[in-house]
Motif scaffolding. Structure first.
Motif, PDB file in Angstrom:
ATOM      1  N   LYS A 103       8.743 -13.638 -10.769  1.00  0.00           N
ATOM      2  CA  LYS A 103       9.517 -14.016 -12.027  1.00  0.00           C
ATOM      3  C   LYS A 103      10.273 -12.686 -12.254  1.00  0.00           C
ATOM      4  O   LYS A 103       9.985 -12.021 -13.216  1.00  0.00           O
ATOM      5  CB  LYS A 103       8.381 -14.375 -13.370  1.00  0.00           C
ATOM      6  CG  LYS A 103       7.745 -15.631 -13.061  1.00  0.00           C
ATOM      7  CD  LYS A 103       6.908 -15.843 -14.128  1.00  0.00           C
ATOM      8  CE  LYS A 103       6.113 -17.116 -13.779  1.00  0.00           C
ATOM      9  NZ  LYS A 103       5.110 -17.397 -14.816  1.00  0.00           N
ATOM     10  N   PRO A 104      11.607 -12.546 -11.707  1.00  0.00           N
ATOM     11  CA  PRO A 104      12.340 -11.466 -11.864  1.00  0.00           C
ATOM     12  C   PRO A 104      12.771 -11.311 -13.361  1.00  0.00           C
ATOM     13  O   PRO A 104      13.195 -10.166 -14.026  1.00  0.00           O
ATOM     14  CB  PRO A 104      13.390 -11.439 -10.936  1.00  0.00           C
ATOM     15  CG  PRO A 104      13.512 -12.904 -10.227  1.00  0.00           C
ATOM     16  CD  PRO A 104      12.101 -13.282 -10.548  1.00  0.00           C
ATOM     17  N   GLU A 105      12.823 -12.466 -13.865  1.00  0.00           N
ATOM     18  CA  GLU A 105      13.278 -12.546 -15.398  1.00  0.00           C
ATOM     19  C   GLU A 105      12.181 -11.786 -16.461  1.00  0.00           C
ATOM     20  O   GLU A 105      12.653 -11.586 -17.689  1.00  0.00           O
ATOM     21  CB  GLU A 105      13.560 -13.836 -15.935  1.00  0.00           C
ATOM     22  CG  GLU A 105      12.435 -14.621 -16.209  1.00  0.00           C
ATOM     23  CD  GLU A 105      12.084 -15.376 -14.937  1.00  0.00           C
ATOM     24  OE1 GLU A 105      12.255 -14.965 -13.802  1.00  0.00           O
ATOM     25  OE2 GLU A 105      11.050 -16.516 -14.892  1.00  0.00           O
ATOM     26  N   ALA A 106      10.957 -11.377 -15.762  1.00  0.00           N
ATOM     27  CA  ALA A 106       9.834 -10.908 -16.601  1.00  0.00           C
ATOM     28  C   ALA A 106      10.567  -9.322 -17.102  1.00  0.00           C
ATOM     29  O   ALA A 106       9.945  -8.948 -18.250  1.00  0.00           O
ATOM     30  CB  ALA A 106       8.718 -10.960 -15.980  1.00  0.00           C
ATOM     31  N   VAL A 107      11.428  -8.971 -16.644  1.00  0.00           N
ATOM     32  CA  VAL A 107      11.592  -7.715 -16.685  1.00  0.00           C
ATOM     33  C   VAL A 107      13.175  -7.528 -17.131  1.00  0.00           C
ATOM     34  O   VAL A 107      13.966  -8.066 -16.419  1.00  0.00           O
ATOM     35  CB  VAL A 107      11.422  -6.440 -15.786  1.00  0.00           C
ATOM     36  CG1 VAL A 107       9.829  -6.280 -15.537  1.00  0.00           C
ATOM     37  CG2 VAL A 107      12.065  -6.664 -14.662  1.00  0.00           C
ATOM     38  N   THR A 108      13.310  -6.552 -17.995  1.00  0.00           N
ATOM     39  CA  THR A 108      14.969  -6.339 -18.324  1.00  0.00           C
ATOM     40  C   THR A 108      15.072  -4.704 -18.026  1.00  0.00           C
ATOM     41  O   THR A 108      14.411  -3.753 -18.642  1.00  0.00           O
ATOM     42  CB  THR A 108      15.336  -6.747 -19.782  1.00  0.00           C
ATOM     43  OG1 THR A 108      14.852  -8.080 -20.101  1.00  0.00           O
ATOM     44  CG2 THR A 108      16.649  -6.706 -20.201  1.00  0.00           C
ATOM     45  N   PRO A 109      16.469  -4.396 -17.450  1.00  0.00           N
ATOM     46  CA  PRO A 109      16.713  -3.204 -17.680  1.00  0.00           C
ATOM     47  C   PRO A 109      16.538  -2.106 -18.905  1.00  0.00           C
ATOM     48  O   PRO A 109      17.055  -2.791 -19.830  1.00  0.00           O
ATOM     49  CB  PRO A 109      18.149  -2.926 -16.921  1.00  0.00           C
ATOM     50  CG  PRO A 109      18.193  -4.202 -16.246  1.00  0.00           C
ATOM     51  CD  PRO A 109      17.574  -5.188 -17.016  1.00  0.00           C
ATOM     52  N   ASP A 110      15.793  -1.048 -18.841  1.00  0.00           N
ATOM     53  CA  ASP A 110      15.977  -0.280 -20.270  1.00  0.00           C
ATOM     54  C   ASP A 110      17.077   0.429 -20.246  1.00  0.00           C
ATOM     55  O   ASP A 110      17.511   1.127 -21.221  1.00  0.00           O
ATOM     56  CB  ASP A 110      14.614   0.591 -20.248  1.00  0.00           C
ATOM     57  CG  ASP A 110      13.260  -0.184 -20.258  1.00  0.00           C
ATOM     58  OD1 ASP A 110      13.180  -1.137 -21.244  1.00  0.00           O
ATOM     59  OD2 ASP A 110      12.564  -0.119 -19.390  1.00  0.00           O
ATOM     60  N   VAL A 111      17.492   1.177 -19.019  1.00  0.00           N
ATOM     61  CA  VAL A 111      18.748   2.157 -18.834  1.00  0.00           C
ATOM     62  C   VAL A 111      19.377   1.566 -17.463  1.00  0.00           C
ATOM     63  O   VAL A 111      18.873   1.209 -16.649  1.00  0.00           O
ATOM     64  CB  VAL A 111      18.281   3.357 -18.760  1.00  0.00           C
ATOM     65  CG1 VAL A 111      17.788   4.130 -20.060  1.00  0.00           C
ATOM     66  CG2 VAL A 111      17.240   3.722 -17.594  1.00  0.00           C
ATOM     67  N   HIS A 112      20.627   1.925 -17.727  1.00  0.00           N
ATOM     68  CA  HIS A 112      21.721   1.665 -16.401  1.00  0.00           C
ATOM     69  C   HIS A 112      21.934   3.180 -16.074  1.00  0.00           C
ATOM     70  O   HIS A 112      22.394   3.871 -16.681  1.00  0.00           O
ATOM     71  CB  HIS A 112      22.762   1.043 -16.685  1.00  0.00           C
ATOM     72  CG  HIS A 112      22.711  -0.307 -16.957  1.00  0.00           C
ATOM     73  ND1 HIS A 112      22.788  -1.326 -15.951  1.00  0.00           N
ATOM     74  CD2 HIS A 112      22.120  -1.040 -18.128  1.00  0.00           C
ATOM     75  CE1 HIS A 112      22.566  -2.654 -16.421  1.00  0.00           C
ATOM     76  NE2 HIS A 112      21.953  -2.598 -17.813  1.00  0.00           N
ATOM     77  N   ILE A 113      21.805   3.413 -14.859  1.00  0.00           N
ATOM     78  CA  ILE A 113      21.721   5.107 -14.283  1.00  0.00           C
ATOM     79  C   ILE A 113      22.857   4.911 -12.898  1.00  0.00           C
ATOM     80  O   ILE A 113      23.075   3.625 -12.224  1.00  0.00           O
ATOM     81  CB  ILE A 113      20.509   5.539 -13.882  1.00  0.00           C
ATOM     82  CG1 ILE A 113      19.957   4.765 -12.646  1.00  0.00           C
ATOM     83  CG2 ILE A 113      19.833   5.646 -15.052  1.00  0.00           C
ATOM     84  CD1 ILE A 113      18.610   5.628 -12.272  1.00  0.00           C
ATOM     85  N   PHE A 114      23.439   5.907 -12.651  1.00  0.00           N
ATOM     86  CA  PHE A 114      24.500   6.209 -11.853  1.00  0.00           C
ATOM     87  C   PHE A 114      25.567   5.188 -11.822  1.00  0.00           C
ATOM     88  O   PHE A 114      26.172   4.601 -10.798  1.00  0.00           O
ATOM     89  CB  PHE A 114      23.937   6.175 -10.399  1.00  0.00           C
ATOM     90  CG  PHE A 114      22.960   7.081 -10.168  1.00  0.00           C
ATOM     91  CD1 PHE A 114      23.577   8.555  -9.782  1.00  0.00           C
ATOM     92  CD2 PHE A 114      21.729   7.206 -10.126  1.00  0.00           C
ATOM     93  CE1 PHE A 114      22.825   9.777  -9.530  1.00  0.00           C
ATOM     94  CE2 PHE A 114      20.815   8.204  -9.898  1.00  0.00           C
ATOM     95  CZ  PHE A 114      21.443   9.684  -9.711  1.00  0.00           C
TER      96      PHE A 114
END
Ligand SMILES: [Zn+2]
Ligand SMILES: [Zn+2]
Length: 157
Positions: A103-114
């Motif tokens: 279930k990839p929808e279970a996590v949301t990025p906390d930060v976007h890097i690079f």
């Protein structure tokens, strides 16, 4: 949160037995190439909290932006990349590819890097923390995750 996932052929299955320390959306060129996509969603978690079904992934080595080694692990049957180990990252941790979760929808990025190599057609949410390259763990991580990292570096996790 007990997240589970695996490779495309299901020879390799895993379970995360703790919550992520942090979730990165990484827009670096290596992540773009390895995933064949615009960015990778990586769950940073202590290695001991990644439980597998016993299948041992193969790996290949890249040089991370830091100059240190970046080891990418993949299923030797179907080639799905399941996680990375950054030798420059503190602690004994893996970066699990969230796209391999059931279930990839279970996590949301906390930060976007690079984000300096973010693809121009992709607009990030206005409230998402984003960094041109890497960031200061001290400033960005939750107190709980910082404490876990401290214990991990001390060999206690
Ligand atoms: Zn596989
Ligand atoms: Zn990356």
């Amino acid at each position: 949160m007990n997240l589970e996932g695996g490779c495309s052929c299901a020879a390799l299955r895993y379970k995360l037995t703790a919550s992520p320390l942090i979730v990165h959306a990484c827009h670096c060129r290596d992540c773009q190439r390895v995933t064949g996509s615009g960015f990778a969603v990586n769950i940073w978690i202590e290695k001991q909290f990644v439980e597998t079904n016993g299948a041992i992934p193969k790996s290949f080595m890249l040089a991370a932006g830091s100059g240190k080694k970046h080891e990418v692990f993949f299923c030797d049957r179907c080639g799905t990349c399941v996680w990375s180990r950054y030798h420059g990252a503190p602690g004994d941790a893996l970066f699990v590819r969230a796209g391999t979760l059931d279930k990839p929808e279970a996590v949301t990025p906390d930060v976007h890097i690079f984000t300096r190599s973010k693809l121009p057609w992709l607009d990030l949410p206005a409230d998402a923390p984003a960094f041109e390259s890497f960031y200061s763990i001290e400033k960005v991580w939750s107190p709980e995750s910082k404490e876990r990292l401290r214990r991990n570096r001390a060999g206690q996790i």
